[in-house]
Design an enzyme around this catalytic site. Structure first.
Site, PDB file in Angstrom:
ATOM      1  N   THR A   1      17.820  -7.783  -4.497  1.00 19.89           N
ATOM      2  CA  THR A   1      16.813  -7.218  -5.401  1.00 19.89           C
ATOM      3  C   THR A   1      15.407  -7.381  -4.821  1.00 19.89           C
ATOM      4  O   THR A   1      14.542  -6.546  -4.989  1.00 19.89           O
ATOM      5  CB  THR A   1      16.860  -7.930  -6.774  1.00 19.89           C
ATOM      6  OG1 THR A   1      18.206  -7.973  -7.229  1.00 19.89           O
ATOM      7  CG2 THR A   1      16.012  -7.217  -7.806  1.00 19.89           C
TER       8      THR A   1
ATOM      9  N   ARG B   1      17.537 -13.605   0.518  1.00 17.64           N
ATOM     10  CA  ARG B   1      17.459 -14.970  -0.031  1.00 17.64           C
ATOM     11  C   ARG B   1      18.714 -15.739   0.318  1.00 17.64           C
ATOM     12  O   ARG B   1      19.820 -15.248   0.082  1.00 17.64           O
ATOM     13  CB  ARG B   1      17.357 -14.922  -1.549  1.00 17.64           C
ATOM     14  CG  ARG B   1      16.002 -14.522  -1.941  1.00 17.64           C
ATOM     15  CD  ARG B   1      15.636 -14.995  -3.301  1.00 17.64           C
ATOM     16  NE  ARG B   1      14.502 -14.169  -3.670  1.00 17.64           N
ATOM     17  CZ  ARG B   1      14.159 -13.872  -4.881  1.00 17.64           C
ATOM     18  NH1 ARG B   1      14.853 -14.358  -5.885  1.00 17.64           N
ATOM     19  NH2 ARG B   1      13.127 -13.112  -5.108  1.00 17.64           N
TER      20      ARG B   1
ATOM     21  N   HIS C   1      11.407 -17.557  -7.941  1.00 18.77           N
ATOM     22  CA  HIS C   1      11.586 -18.592  -8.955  1.00 18.77           C
ATOM     23  C   HIS C   1      12.742 -19.533  -8.637  1.00 18.77           C
ATOM     24  O   HIS C   1      13.030 -20.423  -9.420  1.00 18.77           O
ATOM     25  CB  HIS C   1      11.846 -17.903 -10.293  1.00 18.77           C
ATOM     26  CG  HIS C   1      12.930 -16.866 -10.167  1.00 18.77           C
ATOM     27  ND1 HIS C   1      12.725 -15.680  -9.503  1.00 18.77           N
ATOM     28  CD2 HIS C   1      14.212 -16.867 -10.558  1.00 18.77           C
ATOM     29  CE1 HIS C   1      13.852 -14.977  -9.520  1.00 18.77           C
ATOM     30  NE2 HIS C   1      14.762 -15.680 -10.139  1.00 18.77           N
TER      31      HIS C   1
ATOM     32  N   LYS D   1      10.760 -11.307   2.740  1.00 20.14           N
ATOM     33  CA  LYS D   1      10.821  -9.880   2.444  1.00 20.14           C
ATOM     34  C   LYS D   1       9.696  -9.145   3.168  1.00 20.14           C
ATOM     35  O   LYS D   1       8.671  -9.736   3.522  1.00 20.14           O
ATOM     36  CB  LYS D   1      10.762  -9.609   0.943  1.00 20.14           C
ATOM     37  CG  LYS D   1       9.484 -10.050   0.272  1.00 20.14           C
ATOM     38  CD  LYS D   1       9.516  -9.637  -1.192  1.00 20.14           C
ATOM     39  CE  LYS D   1       8.280 -10.089  -1.909  1.00 20.14           C
ATOM     40  NZ  LYS D   1       8.162  -9.557  -3.252  1.00 20.14           N
TER      41      LYS D   1
ATOM     42  N   ASP E   1       5.403 -18.244 -11.631  1.00 21.01           N
ATOM     43  CA  ASP E   1       6.580 -18.749 -10.907  1.00 21.01           C
ATOM     44  C   ASP E   1       6.238 -19.162  -9.476  1.00 21.01           C
ATOM     45  O   ASP E   1       5.070 -19.225  -9.094  1.00 21.01           O
ATOM     46  CB  ASP E   1       7.689 -17.690 -10.908  1.00 21.01           C
ATOM     47  CG  ASP E   1       7.351 -16.513 -10.012  1.00 21.01           C
ATOM     48  OD1 ASP E   1       6.159 -16.195  -9.884  1.00 21.01           O
ATOM     49  OD2 ASP E   1       8.281 -15.926  -9.425  1.00 21.01           O
TER      50      ASP E   1
ATOM     51  N   THR F   1      16.512  -2.265 -11.996  1.00 18.03           N
ATOM     52  CA  THR F   1      15.899  -3.592 -11.870  1.00 18.03           C
ATOM     53  C   THR F   1      15.315  -3.797 -10.477  1.00 18.03           C
ATOM     54  O   THR F   1      15.924  -3.417  -9.482  1.00 18.03           O
ATOM     55  CB  THR F   1      16.976  -4.654 -12.153  1.00 18.03           C
ATOM     56  OG1 THR F   1      17.367  -4.527 -13.519  1.00 18.03           O
ATOM     57  CG2 THR F   1      16.455  -6.050 -11.902  1.00 18.03           C
TER      58      THR F   1
ATOM     59  N   GLU G   1       8.990  -5.686 -16.320  1.00 19.80           N
ATOM     60  CA  GLU G   1      10.407  -6.008 -16.435  1.00 19.80           C
ATOM     61  C   GLU G   1      10.572  -7.122 -17.462  1.00 19.80           C
ATOM     62  O   GLU G   1       9.667  -7.937 -17.652  1.00 19.80           O
ATOM     63  CB  GLU G   1      10.952  -6.502 -15.099  1.00 19.80           C
ATOM     64  CG  GLU G   1      10.927  -5.471 -14.007  1.00 19.80           C
ATOM     65  CD  GLU G   1      11.752  -5.936 -12.806  1.00 19.80           C
ATOM     66  OE1 GLU G   1      12.929  -5.563 -12.751  1.00 19.80           O
ATOM     67  OE2 GLU G   1      11.218  -6.678 -11.973  1.00 19.80           O
ATOM     68  N   GLU G   2      11.768  -7.176 -18.035  1.00 22.51           N
ATOM     69  CA  GLU G   2      12.033  -8.218 -19.027  1.00 22.51           C
ATOM     70  C   GLU G   2      11.997  -9.611 -18.416  1.00 22.51           C
ATOM     71  O   GLU G   2      11.839 -10.602 -19.115  1.00 22.51           O
ATOM     72  CB  GLU G   2      13.385  -7.975 -19.710  1.00 22.51           C
ATOM     73  CG  GLU G   2      14.575  -7.715 -18.780  1.00 22.51           C
ATOM     74  CD  GLU G   2      14.989  -8.891 -17.942  1.00 22.51           C
ATOM     75  OE1 GLU G   2      14.977 -10.014 -18.455  1.00 22.51           O
ATOM     76  OE2 GLU G   2      15.331  -8.683 -16.759  1.00 22.51           O
ATOM     77  N   SER G   3      12.146  -9.684 -17.093  1.00 26.69           N
ATOM     78  CA  SER G   3      12.274 -10.964 -16.399  1.00 26.69           C
ATOM     79  C   SER G   3      10.899 -11.566 -16.108  1.00 26.69           C
ATOM     80  O   SER G   3      10.663 -12.066 -15.022  1.00 26.69           O
ATOM     81  CB  SER G   3      13.061 -10.759 -15.116  1.00 26.69           C
ATOM     82  OG  SER G   3      12.487  -9.703 -14.362  1.00 26.69           O
TER      83      SER G   3
ATOM     84  N   ARG H   1      24.264 -11.030 -16.108  1.00 23.01           N
ATOM     85  CA  ARG H   1      23.193 -11.007 -17.104  1.00 23.01           C
ATOM     86  C   ARG H   1      23.595 -10.042 -18.219  1.00 23.01           C
ATOM     87  O   ARG H   1      23.990  -8.908 -17.943  1.00 23.01           O
ATOM     88  CB  ARG H   1      21.887 -10.532 -16.480  1.00 23.01           C
ATOM     89  CG  ARG H   1      21.433 -11.356 -15.285  1.00 23.01           C
ATOM     90  CD  ARG H   1      19.932 -11.150 -15.045  1.00 23.01           C
ATOM     91  NE  ARG H   1      19.513 -11.611 -13.726  1.00 23.01           N
ATOM     92  CZ  ARG H   1      19.324 -12.886 -13.380  1.00 23.01           C
ATOM     93  NH1 ARG H   1      19.575 -13.840 -14.250  1.00 23.01           N
ATOM     94  NH2 ARG H   1      18.914 -13.205 -12.168  1.00 23.01           N
TER      95      ARG H   1
END
Ligand code: G1P
Ligand code: ZN
Length: 543
Positions: free
Chosen positions: A18, A22, A114, A126, A277, A344, A363-365, A496
């Site tokens: 995303t 990572r 985060h 990235k 974060d 997302t 975003e909701e996050s 999720r």
């Protein structure tokens, strides 16, 4: 200084997720692992030679070593000019701002956002493009393809550079400039927000706390909130970046920013609280005894944008990721502007902003942002809120409740099931898809399914298609259940589940969301056969 060519062999697990690549720190520490990925960027992203490249990270464990490696490799690959944040620091939004301001061809950002840090924690890398935003999928896929065939990388034999001091250095044909990581960003914030009004609000006795969670926003918050806006020292908590974030989980939500949450929910807590974060792109907004969901925050910023100098002339359109609640859609409808629904991940907003279709997005996050850069921006959201509070002189709770009364409330929650076995998580998704044919029209208690699908997005600017972006089950009256697998985890799979209902009646808007959503939460678990398929009876994190 002649570049050295080092031979190497591909790793097969370097596909960016995303938000970049990572992995565990220990994976990145394996010989050639980082170098392979960095060289793959230089090999696949044409025209970086002679250009400016920005480099910085969130300060987590391995950040400094990685930066020195990247500086050597960038010089060996003929990058013209490197801008590196002092101490190797640049928040993700600041990196985006620096890329844009200095006309860089791109940037390499070291962050696992985060995720926890430290020797046993996570690391990430990235690539951002010249617009300041995360590389789109066609570039990350090209980088990935290159990682699968790479057989050499280029580097220089030279000592480490002194990252802690501002200054300019020369490595062969490359100049390396160590820059103040805060200056450009702070200047941009001053251009967008009414600093005088916020200063006045703070002088009038309005109190706030900002929790930097021992991550990268510490220096930014000290400079902007305390030095420039005059908030008393001590306003910024946990303001010194630490390689392991003080052992914490640098994720600004109700579960991980506990210290701040307890303060805001105490008897004599401050009027406003916020946290960011690991890399500074997320935000959590709290009022006294009040939590603002990120989805509501986006809707509210949109509805109040005209109170803020940078957005006084109105906004072109808004965008939200598919699982983000539909609250902003209602504001957009009233304002008569377009609302785009994207997959997302921030990378999908870039094209819309570059094309001038969208001014605000979120975003909701815990991610909110605007076209001032091409990343989400934690401190920007905090300043946006402070600007609104300075203009309206009401409490956070009053502002949000008035908003619900006007637009209706979208009750919303996200339930995460972390560290599931990959096969079990994929089994849940397959099982849900297999029910697509029979679900529409079915009644579950008072909820009737109207439609379901696996979300697919066609970018309105370049026509690219991203499919398989999450399962949506829509019900009468605006309720939804969304299921998707995380693309940022590093252990097993994270499922999720996003659950939402719509309540237009102000008399019923003050319930606790977990209670208001209880029937839908139950349906979500039943449809997915969670206990049987995953062995779990409760989520690991609820936000
Ligand atoms: C998560 C969030 C997503 C965000 C990303 C990077 O990704 O859900 O909204 O863009 O982190 O901060 P996920 O793990 O769900 O793929
Ligand atoms: Zn982040």
């Amino acid at each position: 200084m002649t570049p050295r060519t080092i031979s190497t062999r591909p790793f097969t697990d370097q596909r960016p997720g995303t938000s970049g690549l990572r992995k565990k720190v220990t994976r990145f520490q394996e010989p050639h692992y980082l170098e392979n990925f960095v060289q793959s960027i230089f090999d696949s992203v044409g025209k970086l030679q002679g250009e400016t490249l920005v480099v910085g990270g969130d300060g987590r464990y391995f950040n400094r070593e990685a930066i020195q490696t990247i500086i050597r490799m960038a010089a060996a690959n003929g990058i013209g000019h490197l801008l590196v944040g002092r101490a190797g620091l640049l928040s993700t939004p600041a990196a985006s701002a620096v890329i844009r301001k200095h006309g860089a061809a791109g940037g390499i950002i070291l962050s696992a956002s985060h995720n926890p840090g430290g020797p046993d924690g996570d690391f990430g890398i990235k690539f951002n493009t010249a617009n300041g935003g995360p590389a789109p999928e066609k570039i990350t896929e090209a980088i990935y393809r290159r990682t699968l065939e790479i057989d050499r990388y280029l580097t220089l034999d030279c000592p480490d550079l002194p990252l802690d001091h501002l200054g300019s250095h020369r490595l062969g044909e490359t100049t390396v400039e160590i820059i103040d990581p805060v200056a450009d960003y702070a200047q941009l914030m001053e251009a967008l927000f009414d600093f005088d009004a916020i200063r006045e609000l703070l002088q009038g006795g309005f109190t706030l706390r900002f929790d930097a969670m021992h991550a990268v926003t510490g220096p930014y918050a000290h400079e902007i909130l305390e030095n420039r806006l005059g908030a008393p020292s001590g306003t910024v908590m946990n303001g010194t970046p630490l390689p392991d974030f003080g052992g914490g989980h640098p994720d600004p939500n109700l579960a991980y920013a506990r210290e701040l949450v307890e303060l805001l929910f105490s008897d004599d807590g401050p009027d406003f609280g916020a946290a960011s974060d690991g890399d500074g792109d997320r935000n959590m907004i709290l009022g006294r005894n009040f939590f603002v969901t990120p989805s509501d925050s986006l809707a509210l910023l949109t509805a109040n944008a005209r109170l803020v100098p940078g957005y006084r002339n109105g906004i072109a359109g808004v965008a939200r990721s598919m699982p983000t609640s539909l609250a902003v859609d209602r504001v957009a409808e009233k304002l008569g502007i377009e609302c785009y629904e994207t997959p997302t991940g921030w990378k999908f907003f870039g094209n819309l902003m570059d094309a001038g279709k969208v001014t605000l997005c979120g975003e909701e996050s815990f991610g909110t942002g605007s076209n001032h850069i091409r990343e989400k921006d934690g401190l920007w959201a905090v300043l946006f809120w402070l600007n609104i509070l300075a203009a309206r002189r009401q409490s956070v709770a009053e502002i949000v409740r008035q908003h619900w009364a006007e637009y209706g409330r979208n009750f919303y929650t996200r339930h995460d099931y972390e560290e599931l076995e990959m096969a079990a998580a994929q089994g849940v998704m397959q099982h849900l898809e297999q029910q697509f044919a029979i679900l529409p029209g079915q009644q579950f208690g008072s909820f009737r399914v109207t439609s379901c699908d696996n979300f697919s997005y066609t970018d309105p600017v370049d026509g690219s298609v991203s499919s398989n972006q999450g399962i949506r089950i829509l019900f009468d009256g605006g309720s939804r259940i969304v299921y998707r697998l995380s693309g940022t985890g590093t252990v097993g799979a994270t499922l999720r589940i996003y659950i939402e209902s719509y309540e237009p009646d102000p008399g019923k808007q003050l319930q606790d969301p977990q209670e208001a959503l209880a029937p839908l939460i139950e349906i979500a678990g039943r449809l997915a056969e969670l206990p049987a398929r995953t062995g779990r009876t409760a989520p690991s994190v609820i936000t």
